[in-house]
Design a protein around this motif. Structure first.
Motif, mmCIF file in Angstrom:
data_model
loop_
_atom_site.group_PDB
_atom_site.id
_atom_site.type_symbol
_atom_site.label_atom_id
_atom_site.label_comp_id
_atom_site.label_asym_id
_atom_site.label_seq_id
_atom_site.Cartn_x
_atom_site.Cartn_y
_atom_site.Cartn_z
ATOM 1 N N TYR A 74 -60.183 -16.892 0.839
ATOM 2 C CA TYR A 74 -59.902 -15.462 1.005
ATOM 3 C C TYR A 74 -60.541 -14.619 -0.094
ATOM 4 O O TYR A 74 -60.655 -13.397 0.055
ATOM 5 C CB TYR A 74 -58.395 -15.204 1.018
ATOM 6 C CG TYR A 74 -57.649 -15.771 2.196
ATOM 7 C CD1 TYR A 74 -58.321 -16.298 3.298
ATOM 8 C CD2 TYR A 74 -56.261 -15.793 2.220
ATOM 9 C CE1 TYR A 74 -57.631 -16.831 4.377
ATOM 10 C CE2 TYR A 74 -55.561 -16.306 3.298
ATOM 11 C CZ TYR A 74 -56.243 -16.832 4.366
ATOM 12 O OH TYR A 74 -55.559 -17.349 5.431
ATOM 13 N N LYS A 77 -63.461 -12.344 0.910
ATOM 14 C CA LYS A 77 -63.381 -11.575 2.154
ATOM 15 C C LYS A 77 -63.536 -10.077 1.912
ATOM 16 O O LYS A 77 -64.144 -9.364 2.715
ATOM 17 C CB LYS A 77 -62.055 -11.862 2.871
ATOM 18 C CG LYS A 77 -62.030 -13.206 3.595
ATOM 19 C CD LYS A 77 -60.766 -13.370 4.395
ATOM 20 C CE LYS A 77 -60.762 -14.676 5.176
ATOM 21 N NZ LYS A 77 -61.754 -14.704 6.271
ATOM 22 N N VAL A 78 -62.931 -9.575 0.828
ATOM 23 C CA VAL A 78 -63.020 -8.145 0.512
ATOM 24 C C VAL A 78 -63.077 -7.979 -1.005
ATOM 25 O O VAL A 78 -62.599 -8.834 -1.754
ATOM 26 C CB VAL A 78 -61.792 -7.355 1.049
ATOM 27 C CG1 VAL A 78 -61.720 -7.422 2.560
ATOM 28 C CG2 VAL A 78 -60.500 -7.852 0.422
ATOM 29 N N ASP A 184 -42.669 -5.490 3.721
ATOM 30 C CA ASP A 184 -43.992 -5.949 3.324
ATOM 31 C C ASP A 184 -44.095 -6.071 1.806
ATOM 32 O O ASP A 184 -43.113 -5.852 1.076
ATOM 33 C CB ASP A 184 -45.067 -5.006 3.876
ATOM 34 C CG ASP A 184 -44.826 -3.553 3.464
ATOM 35 O OD1 ASP A 184 -44.002 -3.306 2.561
ATOM 36 O OD2 ASP A 184 -45.475 -2.658 4.052
ATOM 37 N N GLY A 237 -56.333 -9.664 10.525
ATOM 38 C CA GLY A 237 -55.569 -8.813 9.616
ATOM 39 C C GLY A 237 -55.661 -9.201 8.161
ATOM 40 O O GLY A 237 -55.156 -8.473 7.287
ATOM 41 N N PRO A 239 -58.216 -9.322 5.858
ATOM 42 C CA PRO A 239 -58.869 -8.399 4.913
ATOM 43 C C PRO A 239 -57.994 -7.209 4.520
ATOM 44 O O PRO A 239 -57.900 -6.866 3.328
ATOM 45 C CB PRO A 239 -60.131 -7.967 5.665
ATOM 46 C CG PRO A 239 -60.444 -9.130 6.556
ATOM 47 C CD PRO A 239 -59.102 -9.624 7.005
ATOM 48 N N ASP A 240 -57.329 -6.585 5.487
ATOM 49 C CA ASP A 240 -56.453 -5.463 5.148
ATOM 50 C C ASP A 240 -55.278 -5.913 4.293
ATOM 51 O O ASP A 240 -54.840 -5.186 3.384
ATOM 52 C CB ASP A 240 -55.938 -4.789 6.421
ATOM 53 C CG ASP A 240 -56.962 -3.861 7.055
ATOM 54 O OD1 ASP A 240 -57.966 -3.518 6.379
ATOM 55 O OD2 ASP A 240 -56.778 -3.486 8.230
ATOM 56 N N ALA A 241 -54.755 -7.107 4.568
ATOM 57 C CA ALA A 241 -53.652 -7.624 3.753
ATOM 58 C C ALA A 241 -54.100 -7.840 2.312
ATOM 59 O O ALA A 241 -53.351 -7.555 1.366
ATOM 60 C CB ALA A 241 -53.130 -8.927 4.349
ATOM 61 N N ARG A 243 -56.465 -6.175 0.779
ATOM 62 C CA ARG A 243 -56.585 -4.840 0.163
ATOM 63 C C ARG A 243 -55.209 -4.326 -0.265
ATOM 64 O O ARG A 243 -55.051 -3.723 -1.333
ATOM 65 C CB ARG A 243 -57.242 -3.871 1.141
ATOM 66 C CG ARG A 243 -58.701 -4.187 1.446
ATOM 67 C CD ARG A 243 -59.327 -3.118 2.330
ATOM 68 N NE ARG A 243 -60.659 -3.517 2.784
ATOM 69 C CZ ARG A 243 -60.937 -4.077 3.942
ATOM 70 N NH1 ARG A 243 -59.950 -4.289 4.821
ATOM 71 N NH2 ARG A 243 -62.180 -4.406 4.261
ATOM 72 N N GLN A 244 -54.206 -4.562 0.587
ATOM 73 C CA GLN A 244 -52.849 -4.147 0.252
ATOM 74 C C GLN A 244 -52.344 -4.886 -0.989
ATOM 75 O O GLN A 244 -51.739 -4.278 -1.884
ATOM 76 C CB GLN A 244 -51.916 -4.407 1.431
ATOM 77 C CG GLN A 244 -50.484 -3.960 1.206
ATOM 78 C CD GLN A 244 -49.581 -4.376 2.352
ATOM 79 O OE1 GLN A 244 -49.086 -5.509 2.380
ATOM 80 N NE2 GLN A 244 -49.363 -3.478 3.308
ATOM 81 N N ASP A 246 -54.151 -6.154 -3.371
ATOM 82 C CA ASP A 246 -54.860 -5.648 -4.540
ATOM 83 C C ASP A 246 -54.260 -4.320 -5.005
ATOM 84 O O ASP A 246 -54.131 -4.079 -6.209
ATOM 85 C CB ASP A 246 -56.340 -5.476 -4.225
ATOM 86 C CG ASP A 246 -57.149 -5.148 -5.463
ATOM 87 O OD1 ASP A 246 -57.216 -6.006 -6.369
ATOM 88 O OD2 ASP A 246 -57.680 -4.024 -5.543
#
Length: 449
Positions: A74, A77-78, A184, A237, A239-241, A243-244, A246
């Motif tokens: 992972y 990924k971002v 979350d 989902g 990549p967005d996770a 970012r969250q 981070d």
């Protein structure tokens, strides 16, 4: 504060992480070779000496971000700019987990510094005393880092890091606050930010205020694990996770700075296990192979009991724990015949007998055999679409970040393991490690005086 910089993982650090991940992936075949001759523990599982106390303390506080299902792959990924900024004061490497690489026993080893053979937290096995298959549990036979901190006069906050609930933290206890906000990752970080700011948090329905900033603040987030199980390690989902997550790292760093403890706080970020994707199941072939060896096997879910004519029960949690029952119970010849039959299947990677299980420091509660499928396969049924699985040797490796007070920047630990984290955190705080700890202090990476 969000630090916009170049992507972190287009660096040599990722190459080191991937190299170690690939090395761990070879563990199963190495064990099979070892079984052909003298069975000696793999270096990834070799026990280290117990840690001792070190004073003065390099750190006053530790912030632990516990990310369930944090797979090594992972990392690229971002971009994760807040993590990148944090690493200017630390290191990135991998931690090798425990077998099977399942949530509760993995976090138990991180929390206690003990192997599953010692802490006894076991997932997906058959209890012959009750005649019932068991899923995951929270029992621990040795103390946690939270209990060690409390016993030596310190305080703890756990925001849903459930492994220390009632093992050093509890609902309504101001010196060992346990909260379970659900939701979350940002909601769980909310509680840590509140406590760092001296505000009360809801703990079991009661508002509780910590008497001081806790020595250990642990935050547990499981969004990556949920996404991975649903759609595999390629879940859209993820990549967005990341970012969250981070962004939450940024929030925790800012809250620590606002509390004026940044220079005396260590950050630890890690996972319990990785994640792999499977699209095929081998349950029918597995049961047929055992039948061909002359035995009737039955796959059980948690809470189920075997039929009267069953010879072997299999409880699946990534790997399968096979227990001999009925007329076949305690029959070593039966175990050998079943093992030989299973090894003829093309989608069974390895079958571990008791000697191999002991070499990996696995819980003694597992059956005579532990079955591991090949990558891309499950021991259960074929799913309707890609699904995620862990518990395997290929999901042993997770990222490990150490940063901040007491950490030597750009000096990653050498072959760290889950069992090394509790004694290392204790050393950073200048206290005795949990009494059952079997790991070592990662002295090459921290400034222990």
């Amino acid at each position: 504060m969000i630090h916009r910089t170049k992507p972190l993982f287009a660096t040599a650090a990722l190459h080191r992480v991937r190299a170690r991940s690939r090395a761990v992936g070879l563990l199963a075949s190495s064990l099979c070779l070892a079984l052909a001759g003298s069975l000696s523990p793999s270096p990834a599982f070799a026990a280290g000496p117990a840690a001792g106390a070190h004073r003065p303390a390099p750190s006053d506080h530790i912030v632990l971000l516990a990310l369930d299902g944090f797979d090594v792959e992972y990392l690229d990924k971002v971009p994760m700019p807040n993590l990148q900024h944090l690493l200017t004061r630390g290191t990135l490497t991998t931690s090798t987990g425990v077998m099977p690489s399942i949530t509760n026993p993995s976090w138990s080893s991180i929390a206690t510094g003990a192997w599953p053979e010692a802490h006894q937290n076991t997932a997906y096995w058959y209890n012959p005393a009750t005649g019932v298959a068991v899923g995951q549990q929270r029992d621990l036979a040795v103390p946690t880092i939270a209990q060690a901190i409390r016993a030596q006069g310190g305080t703890v906050l756990s925001s849903q890091w459930f492994v220390v609930q009632n093992y050093g933290t509890a609902f309504g206890d101001p010196d060992g606050i346990y909260t379970q906000p659900g939701g979350d990752c940002p909601r769980r970080v909310d509680d840590a930010v509140a406590v760092l700011g001296g505000k009360p948090v809801s703990s079991g329905g009661k508002l509780v205020t910590a008497p001081k900033i806790p020595d250990l603040i642990a935050v547990y987030c499981d969004v990556l694990d949920a996404l991975g199980h649903a759609d595999g390690d390629i879940a859209p989902g993820i990549p967005d996770a990341l970012r969250q997550i981070d962004a939450q790292i940024g929030r925790l760093v800012d809250a620590v700075k606002d509390a004026d403890i940044y220079g005396r706080t260590t950050f630890v970020i890690t996972g319990d296990h990785g994640m792999s994707t499977f699209t095929q199941g081998t349950d029918t072939a597995m049961l047929a192979a055992i039948a061909g060896a002359g035995y009737k096997a039955q796959i059980l879910n948690a809470g189920q009991s075997p039929a009267a004519d069953t010879d072997a029960v299999i409880v699946i949690g990534g790997v399968g724990s096979l227990h001999l029952v009925g007329d076949a119970a305690n029959d070593p010849a039966a175990a050998e015949r079943i093992k030989a039959a299973l090894l003829t299947l093309p989608h069974v990677r390895a079958v571990y007998g008791k000697d191999a299980q002991r070499a990996m420091h696995m819980s003694p509660k597992f059956g005579e055999l532990v079955i591991e499928p090949e990558s891309g396969w499950s021991l259960g049924a074929t799913p309707a679409g890609p699904r995620g699985v862990h518990g395997l040797t290929e999901t042993l490796s997770v990222p490990l970040v150490l940063a901040g007070a007491g950490v030597r920047p750009n000096t990653p630990p050498q072959s760290p393991r889950h069992v090394d984290l509790a004694p290392t955190m204790a050393a950073l705080l200048g206290i005795e490690p949990p009494s059952g700890s079997q790991g070592r202090v990662l002295t090459e990476s921290i400034r222990v005086k």
